[in-house]
Write an enzyme that holds these catalytic residues in place. Structure first.
Site, PDB file in Angstrom:
ATOM      1  N   HIS A  81      30.593  16.843 -29.579  1.00 29.01           N
ATOM      2  CA  HIS A  81      31.873  16.124 -29.762  1.00 29.01           C
ATOM      3  C   HIS A  81      31.283  15.445 -31.256  1.00 29.01           C
ATOM      4  O   HIS A  81      32.043  15.362 -32.257  1.00 29.01           O
ATOM      5  CB  HIS A  81      32.231  15.141 -29.084  1.00 29.01           C
ATOM      6  CG  HIS A  81      32.619  15.702 -27.747  1.00 29.01           C
ATOM      7  ND1 HIS A  81      32.915  15.128 -26.433  1.00 29.01           N
ATOM      8  CD2 HIS A  81      33.083  17.002 -27.544  1.00 29.01           C
ATOM      9  CE1 HIS A  81      33.281  15.968 -25.614  1.00 29.01           C
ATOM     10  NE2 HIS A  81      33.436  17.097 -26.249  1.00 29.01           N
ATOM     11  N   HIS A 238      41.538  19.819 -27.043  1.00 33.86           N
ATOM     12  CA  HIS A 238      40.085  19.457 -26.965  1.00 33.86           C
ATOM     13  C   HIS A 238      39.158  20.718 -27.065  1.00 33.86           C
ATOM     14  O   HIS A 238      38.254  20.626 -27.313  1.00 33.86           O
ATOM     15  CB  HIS A 238      39.891  18.672 -25.630  1.00 33.86           C
ATOM     16  CG  HIS A 238      38.323  18.286 -25.581  1.00 33.86           C
ATOM     17  ND1 HIS A 238      37.844  17.110 -26.204  1.00 33.86           N
ATOM     18  CD2 HIS A 238      37.386  18.855 -25.002  1.00 33.86           C
ATOM     19  CE1 HIS A 238      36.296  17.053 -25.800  1.00 33.86           C
ATOM     20  NE2 HIS A 238      36.370  18.230 -25.364  1.00 33.86           N
ATOM     21  N   ASP A 242      35.900  21.162 -29.332  1.00 33.67           N
ATOM     22  CA  ASP A 242      34.687  21.865 -28.965  1.00 33.67           C
ATOM     23  C   ASP A 242      34.334  22.911 -29.796  1.00 33.67           C
ATOM     24  O   ASP A 242      33.214  23.204 -30.125  1.00 33.67           O
ATOM     25  CB  ASP A 242      34.788  22.434 -27.553  1.00 33.67           C
ATOM     26  CG  ASP A 242      34.746  21.094 -26.515  1.00 33.67           C
ATOM     27  OD1 ASP A 242      34.013  20.092 -26.858  1.00 33.67           O
ATOM     28  OD2 ASP A 242      35.082  21.362 -25.419  1.00 33.67           O
ATOM     29  N   HIS A 265      31.740  26.501 -24.332  1.00 29.07           N
ATOM     30  CA  HIS A 265      30.562  26.373 -25.073  1.00 29.07           C
ATOM     31  C   HIS A 265      29.522  27.682 -24.946  1.00 29.07           C
ATOM     32  O   HIS A 265      29.119  28.265 -25.824  1.00 29.07           O
ATOM     33  CB  HIS A 265      29.652  25.270 -24.739  1.00 29.07           C
ATOM     34  CG  HIS A 265      30.476  23.949 -25.033  1.00 29.07           C
ATOM     35  ND1 HIS A 265      30.766  23.479 -26.343  1.00 29.07           N
ATOM     36  CD2 HIS A 265      30.910  23.010 -24.032  1.00 29.07           C
ATOM     37  CE1 HIS A 265      31.293  22.501 -26.046  1.00 29.07           C
ATOM     38  NE2 HIS A 265      31.538  21.858 -24.979  1.00 29.07           N
TER      39      HIS A 265
HETATM   40 ZN   LIG Z   1      34.241  18.692 -25.159  1.00 25.68          ZN
END
Ligand SMILES: [Zn+2]
Length: 303
Positions: A81, A238, A242, A265
């Site tokens: 973040h 969000h 990311d 991720h």
């Molecule tokens: Zn995140």
């Protein structure tokens, strides 16, 4: 609003403190201005000789629950973040000092980092930024997930998610990554999780710092946070946040339209590895801006 073509750092030091999402431990964070071509590096002030780890894809050692970078047995965890914030604000050079191994989770978004940097100001530097530029599309696809990068003249991201949960389902969000758009549309979107996952992680000693203060928690058909969501589609925003953080690990900005589907991720990281294997598909350049050299513009952009 055009993408900045000169490198940028912070106008002055900024500080905050909080707890680590997974460790639950208190940590202090200081962001310091850094010279041209320094990049973003994390410094462990709590360890002898203050080891330094560059925020680059080839230093990533784990992406299972958070993005973790490491070097010579020293790690810094949950950088995503903060990295999203720095990339979202087009900041190239920063020294990130920590007195523990995990970046503070704050409220589960990049909002607190973004606000403190905007308040301190961003400093333009007297050297051009180097950009990755695509010669052709690059794609990675697997098990219904995909990341595709298309040649473009600016940096855009489109994220698509598809969850079975009725509160999420299919959501899509698309933005041009530019500091005011990032601040307004993306930076405050919080991380989210399902109650059964949070309970499972806590049983195994993970997410020790996780609470309704730093995550949106969903229990089947209900959002447990008293004040609900910050945006109706906070979940996909969000995911986009990311994604900006993950792509920041390229080490340089990219001019491309990134389109992702059901990615996270680990898959974004797999795309970056693939990107560096496809060296014939891209090159790097600087964008000249002869009419507006930095020596004649305000040095500190108070934005
Ligand atoms: Zn995140």
């Amino acid at each position: 609003m055009a993408i900045p073509t000169y490198q940028r750092t912070l106008a002055k030091d900024v500080r905050c403190s909080g707890i680590g999402l997974h460790s639950g431990k208190p940590v202090r964070l200081t962001l310091k201005p850094a010279p041209i071509n320094y990049g973003i590096k994390f410094v462990r002030k709590d360890l002898p000789d203050n080891p330094t780890i560059p925020a680059r894809f080839n230093c990533v050692v784990d992406t299972s629950l958070a993005t973790v970078i490491g070097s010579d047995g020293v790690i810094v965890s949950t950088i995503e973040h903060l990295m999203a914030c720095l990339a979202g604000l087009s900041i190239d050079n920063v020294i990130v000092e920590l007195d523990a191994y995990e970046v503070p989770v704050m409220d589960g978004s990049a909002g607190p980092f973004t606000r403190m940097i905007m308040e301190a100001g961003i400093q333009q530097q007297e050297a051009p930024r180097h950009f990755f530029v695509l010669k052709e599309p690059i794609e990675l696809e697997q098990d219904g997930k995909f990341v595709r990068a298309y040649p473009d003249t600016t940096f855009k991201i489109t994220c698509n998610i598809d969850f079975e949960n009725p509160l999420i389902r299919k959501q899509s969000c698309s933005i041009e990554v530019e500091d005011h758009i990032f601040e307004r549309e993306i930076s405050s979107a919080r991380t989210f999780g399902f109650l059964h996952e949070v309970e499972y992680m806590k049983r195994y000693g993970l997410a020790r710092g996780g609470s309704l203060d730093n995550a949106v928690v969903i229990d089947e058909n209900e959002i447990l946070n008293e004040n609900g969501l910050r945006y109706p589609d906070e979940f996909v925003r969000h995911k986009l946040l990311d994604c900006i953080g993950d792509f920041a690990l390229l080490g340089m900005p990219i001019l491309a339209h990134i389109v992702t589907g059901k990615s996270g991720h680990a898959f974004n990281h797999a795309f970056l590895e693939n990107f560096f294997k496809n060296k014939t598909s891209w090159h790097t350049l600087t964008l000249n801006e002869p009419a507006d050299p930095p020596s004649r513009t305000a040095k500190s952009l108070a934005i």
